[in-house]
Scaffold this motif. Structure first.
Motif, short mmCIF file in Angstrom:
data_model
loop_
_atom_site.label_atom_id
_atom_site.label_comp_id
_atom_site.label_asym_id
_atom_site.label_seq_id
_atom_site.Cartn_x
_atom_site.Cartn_y
_atom_site.Cartn_z
N ALA A 1 0.93 -1.03 -0.18
CA ALA A 1 0.04 0.04 -0.01
C ALA A 1 0.87 1.33 0.11
O ALA A 1 0.44 2.40 -0.46
CB ALA A 1 -0.86 0.03 1.26
N HIS A 2 2.21 1.18 0.56
CA HIS A 2 2.83 2.43 0.44
C HIS A 2 3.60 2.44 -0.80
O HIS A 2 3.95 1.57 -1.44
CB HIS A 2 3.74 2.28 1.63
CG HIS A 2 4.67 0.85 1.61
ND1 HIS A 2 4.24 -0.27 2.10
CD2 HIS A 2 6.07 0.45 0.93
CE1 HIS A 2 5.43 -1.14 2.02
NE2 HIS A 2 6.11 -0.67 1.15
N GLY A 3 3.64 3.84 -1.08
CA GLY A 3 4.24 4.11 -2.60
C GLY A 3 5.78 4.14 -2.83
O GLY A 3 6.49 4.01 -1.82
N THR A 4 5.97 4.31 -4.06
CA THR A 4 7.59 4.65 -4.36
C THR A 4 7.70 5.80 -5.18
O THR A 4 6.55 6.29 -5.86
CB THR A 4 8.12 3.30 -4.96
OG1 THR A 4 9.42 3.44 -5.05
CG2 THR A 4 7.50 3.07 -6.34
N GLN A 5 8.84 6.30 -5.04
CA GLN A 5 8.91 7.86 -5.82
C GLN A 5 10.45 7.73 -6.45
O GLN A 5 10.85 8.80 -6.54
CB GLN A 5 8.72 9.01 -4.99
CG GLN A 5 7.68 9.10 -3.86
CD GLN A 5 7.45 8.48 -2.94
OE1 GLN A 5 8.37 8.32 -2.02
NE2 GLN A 5 6.15 7.60 -2.61
N GLY B 1 1.86 1.04 -3.73
CA GLY B 1 1.11 2.18 -3.45
C GLY B 1 -0.34 2.14 -4.04
O GLY B 1 -0.83 3.04 -4.50
N ASP B 2 -0.85 0.85 -4.02
CA ASP B 2 -2.33 0.75 -4.54
C ASP B 2 -3.14 0.06 -3.37
O ASP B 2 -2.80 -1.07 -3.01
CB ASP B 2 -2.47 -0.23 -5.64
CG ASP B 2 -3.36 -0.31 -6.52
OD1 ASP B 2 -4.54 0.01 -5.78
OD2 ASP B 2 -3.58 -0.63 -7.78
N THR B 3 -3.95 0.90 -2.72
CA THR B 3 -4.73 0.37 -1.99
C THR B 3 -5.66 -0.70 -2.36
O THR B 3 -6.48 -1.49 -1.49
CB THR B 3 -5.59 1.43 -0.95
OG1 THR B 3 -6.61 1.86 -1.90
CG2 THR B 3 -4.61 2.56 -0.56
#
Lengths: 163, 792
Positions: free
Chosen positions: B487-491, B519-521
């Motif tokens: 669920a946590h995203g990346t940048q 990053g996708d709930t």
């Protein structure tokens, strides 16, 4: 000034396109919204960051500072047109991959096109020349070192005298 | 044998799409959506007397114009405080659209939604706002004295205050051989990712579902928050952070007003709505950081040992404090760095100003801390006539003193405890790479030729990998592809690659058989976010756990199919075989099918599931053995009890042009330790980028406010970001001191490169100019000003 949309005919990545654009529509918005070529990115929309760099008749331009109507009749190359074929990478793209020259990827299309132009004009630049040439492109992730190394790697793989 | 992936410089799996223009950033979604644009306050502080939107509403193509009057229920309240704290005296956050009072130039007042962005901006020009201007608190020093007031309903400008003490500072000061006092300042800067913020919302009325694509660092928080604000069932709200073009902190805040208003408009207008921030909006409407003023007192022995340190400091929180007091808490907790401060006291006040709000920017309170501490070391060495490197060594926490208790509270609310480290070894590695004596000799030669050369050092300890938790889902498909979802995203931090490395090792599958979606709930509902150099540590250990659980499930199924004990099985090359008998192997995909005793067998592999089912019935057993589930799939979480502390040392050699004040960094040497390294190529890339942001922050980048509260350099033409032409080649050396606190032994690295750069550059400039550099950044004009005051 009339806001009436006009027909814009141009060639992008070897393919001919025709689409309507308001005179005030920038080339970047036209590429992204009208042609669906979203690989061209907008980082500042005032001509500094270089993320929207594309080649027009082989020379780099900032797609955010040109209107679409100014590209009428010209030949453009965007990041989508750099790879020789689908599923392949150009030597420059391959060097970026090997040297970890990209992180978030947002500035990458602009760097690739600026660097492609450099290697076209000067196949074997020095490190200082690469750094100076690419100073018109901003990257917030990599610290530039691996980008510079990737361009030098791609250069070293070019045959002497090759364009 | 499979090659172990952990620790290898594995090329990134995410690169190809970025290199070929196929990245999927938020602005690329919903090409036909309506566009939002926002009317923003021109003034830093004012009462809103009236807003006239009639002209805007009349513009052809406008779908709606909205102000505070249109907001109802919870949405009409102040936006939530992200990190509450008892020490937060005045938890002022902004309204989704300004109500009555605006507190910074750039604050959102009204929203226009139109068929496209140009039309929306045409309409913006027709919105008339009548203000009653109020005096604005712009400078931190002034605001700290309460003059003028940044908010009408407050009697001073103090958002919050904390005092903590370890040991007995007053007693030591009373008897110490030496007592010194210095003031140090750091000014405001900003993350400046190349991609600004962006939000695209689609509301499906028939299904009552809201889908948000959001260039955020924390999609789960946005999801839960929107469900709450809109009164929607949580399962009907999903947030996706697709490819995100850099974050560095600025995208972790929930909520920015636009992040709430865009989905609100999509629901209200029943049409997809998109907002893509432009660069000017980013300068005046996205959070910034760094402004602090420190007043430090130090008690020292004649040998340079610090006996006590007291720091009274003010932190500029800007107009609002949605991030609570986290930034100054981090500064206070991390100020001691690698040094033993047995007696340490800080008094922190977080101060409102009528400027853009602040929240973490890469380093998040630590660059200030390292700057203060490392300047203290240099000042101290100068006052006592000692070598500053020796002063550092004498004050180090020693390798046998871990776990080391700093004595003050960490950002997570627990005690600040360093898990592991070896500072003397790290400094020695740096000095080896630098070749200290040769470098000093070269500087002397240059000085003899009249050049202004200087050498400076910076040290830091960085708390990373903080909780509360992260999760991961891992599953194996019928084709043997391993899916990893977070669920946590990346940048840009290469999480797709490093998570795949962890999974590849655990399940014995090739890298190209692992697919990571971050990053996708929709893939995983629970998670926290990508910030505080925590995702590889907390997320990575969650990924390991989920992969381990899937491995256990696969082994149980294989044991049944092969009629062997699970302990005898080996996972290799995407298949499972009995130890010593690699010819008897079953591909993981077939095991995934076998684990699902479906009634209907699709394809040859699935027949195994049906066969197992029949066998079970024949034996009077259940098709799904007690305690097992169909499929090879697991969701697991990892929740650390405390942070893990990376550390490092930087050295800079600078060359100052006395005519222009321009500073060239001739050499930049980095020692870095983040515990065990998952992917050295990625770690080096993180350090390079961090150092570049540090050098930019030290020498080029400053958000310049006019005395009347306007940003004077709100464009890339005036806010000069560092380019490749200014950057030196970074020389990087590592040590690896594993963390004992997590199974992978890793620590975070995302912010490390940035933290000590201002300290190292300030020390190098002090050395070059012969005058103390106690404020940063140092632009050419600042250097020239210092040169004018320099002796001789």
């Amino acid at each position: 000034m009339s806001r009436e949309p006009r027909e814009v005919v141009l060639t992008v990545n070897g393919r001919r396109y025709s689409a309507r654009a308001e005179p005030r529509t920038t080339l970047a918005d036209f590429l992204r919204d009208s042609l669906g070529l979203t690989g061209t990115h907008l980082g500042c929309e005032h001509g500094v960051c270089g993320a929207c760099t594309v080649l027009m008749d082989g020379r780099s331009v900032r797609a955010c500072l040109l209107f679409a109507v100014q590209a009428e009749g010209h030949e453009l190359t965007t990041v989508e047109g750099l790879a020789p074929e689908d599923g392949q990478l150009s030597s420059l793209q391959q060097a970026f991959h090997e040297k970890h020259a990209l992180q978030c990827g947002f500035c990458t299309p602009g760097f690739l096109l600026s660097a492609a132009e450099l290697l076209d004009l000067k196949p074997h630049p020095t490190e200082d020349e690469v750094r100076a040439w690419l100073s018109g492109n901003l990257c917030r992730c990599t610290g530039y070192q691996n980008i510079v190394d990737a361009v030098l790697l791609a250069s070293s793989r070019r045959e002497e005298g090759a364009r | 044998m499979s090659t172990r992936m952990f620790g290898e410089p594995v090329p990134r799996t995410e690169d190809t799409r970025f290199l070929t223009g196929r990245g999927r950033y938020t602005a690329d979604f919903e090409p036909g959506a309506a566009h939002a644009a926002f009317a923003r306050s021109d003034l830093p502080h004012a009462r809103i007397l009236s807003i006239d939107t009639e002209g805007a509403k009349a513009v052809d193509g406008v779908l709606g114009v909205f102000t505070y009057q249109d907001l109802e229920g919870q949405l009409a309240e102040r936006l939530p405080v992200l990190v509450p704290s008892d020490a937060l005296i005045a938890p002022h956050t902004q309204y989704a659209l300004a109500k009555d009072e605006v507190c910074y130039a750039g604050e959102v007042i009204a929203m226009v939604v139109a068929r496209d962005r140009p039309t929306a901006e045409d309409a913006l020009e027709r919105i008339r706002v009548e203000y009653e201007p109020l005096t604005a608190a712009v400078s931190l020093a002034g605001a700290a004295k309460g003059e003028p007031l940044a908010h009408l309903d407050m009697a001073d400008n103090v958002a919050g205050a904390i005092t903590e003490e370890a040991g007995d500072v007053a007693a030591v000061f009373a008897t110490a051989p030496h007592v010194f006092e210095w003031e140090l300042r750091m000014e405001r800067s900003a993350s400046m990712p190349l991609e600004g913020r962006a939000v695209v919302a689609r509301y499906d009325e028939l299904e009552d579902r809201l889908l948000l694509h959001d260039a955020t660092q924390a999609p789960t928080g946005v999801r839960f928050g929107l469900a709450m604000l809109f009164g929607m069932e949580i399962e009907r709200v999903h947030v996706v952070a697709p490819d995100v073009g850099g974050g560095f902190g600025v995208k972790v805040i929930q909520f920015y007003p636009e992040e709430v208003m865009v989905p609100w408009a999509a629901r209200r207008l029943r049409t997809p709505v998109k907002w893509v921030e432009d660069r000017r909006e980013h300068f005046i409407g996205s959070n910034q950081e760094r402004g602090q003023i420190h007043h430090v007192r130090v008690a020292a022995g004649v040998d340079g040992r610090i006996l006590a340190l007291e720091d009274r400091f003010e932190h500029d929180t800007g107009a609002y404090c949605s991030y609570g007091l986290i930034l100054p808490i981090i500064t206070a907790a991390q100020l001691p760095g690698p040094y033993k401060l047995a007696n340490y006291r800080y008094e922190m006040r977080s101060i409102f100003t009528n400027t853009v709000p602040t929240s973490p920017y890469r380093g998040a309170g630590r660059p200030h801390a390292a700057f203060v501490m490392e300047r203290v070391i240099e000042h101290l060495a100068g006052e006592l006539g000692l070598d500053s490197l020796e002063v550092r060594r004498r004050n180090f926490v020693q390798p046998d003193e871990f776990p080391y208790h700093v004595g003050v509270t960490f950002q997570d609310g627990g005690p600040t405890v360093y898990d592991s480290g070896d500072y003397p070894r790290g400094l020695a590695r740096l000095l080896d790479q630098l070749d200290l004596e040769a470098t000093r000799a070269e500087i002397e030669r240059g000085r003899a030729d009249g050049r202004l050369l200087g050498l400076g050092f910076g040290a830091y300890v960085e708390g990373t990998g903080i909780g509360p938790y992260e999760g991961a889902s891992v599953s194996i498909g019928p084709d043997g592809l391993v899916s990893v979802g977070t669920a946590h995203g990346t940048q840009g931090q290469a999480h797709e690659t490093v998570f795949a490395q962890i999974v590849a090792d655990e399940l014995g599958v090739p890298m190209d058989r692992v697919r990571v979606t971050t990053g996708d709930t929709r893939r995983l509902g629970f998670g926290v976010g990508t910030y505080a150099s925590r995702t590889a540590v907390v997320g990575g250990n969650a990924v390991l756990r989920a992969a381990s659980e899937v491995k256990r499930q696969a082994a149980a199924v294989a044991a049944r199919v092969m009629e062997v004990a699970p302990e005898d099985l080996v996972f290799e090359d995407g298949a499972v075989h009995v130890a010593g008998a690699p010819d008897r192997s079953i591909p993981l995909g077939r095991l995934a099918m076998a684990s699902n005793p479906t009634r209907y067998a699709f394809g040859v592999d699935a027949e195994e599931g049906a066969r197992l089912s029949q066998l079970a019935y024949a034996g009077g057993d259940r098709p799904l053995p007690e305690g097992s589930k169909p499929g090879l799939a697991a969701v697991e979480y990892y929740s650390p009890s405390a942070g893990v502390f990376g550390f490092g040392f930087h050295a800079a050699v600078v060359d100052v042009d006395p005519d222009t004040g321009f500073v060239r960094v001739l050499r930049y040497v980095v020692h870095h330790d983040c515990g065990r390294i998952i992917n050295p190529m990625v770690v080096e890339g993180q350090i390079h980028g961090g150092v570049a942001q540090g050098i930019g922050g030290a020498l080029y980048e400053r958000i310049a406010y006019s005395p009347d509260g306007q940003i004077l350099n709100a464009s890339f033409m005036d806010f000069l970001m560092v380019t490749g032409a200014e950057m030196p080649r970074i020389e990087l050396v590592h040590t690896e001191t594993p963390s004992p606190s997590n199974p992978l032994g890793i620590k975070g690295v995302g912010e490390a490169g940035t933290i000590p750069v201002s300290a190292a550059i300030a020390n190098a400039l002090s050395d070059a100019l012969g005058v103390p550099v106690d404020r940063m950044p140092m632009m050419p004009e600042d250097v020239l000003e210092l040169l004018r005051t320099a002796p001789g």
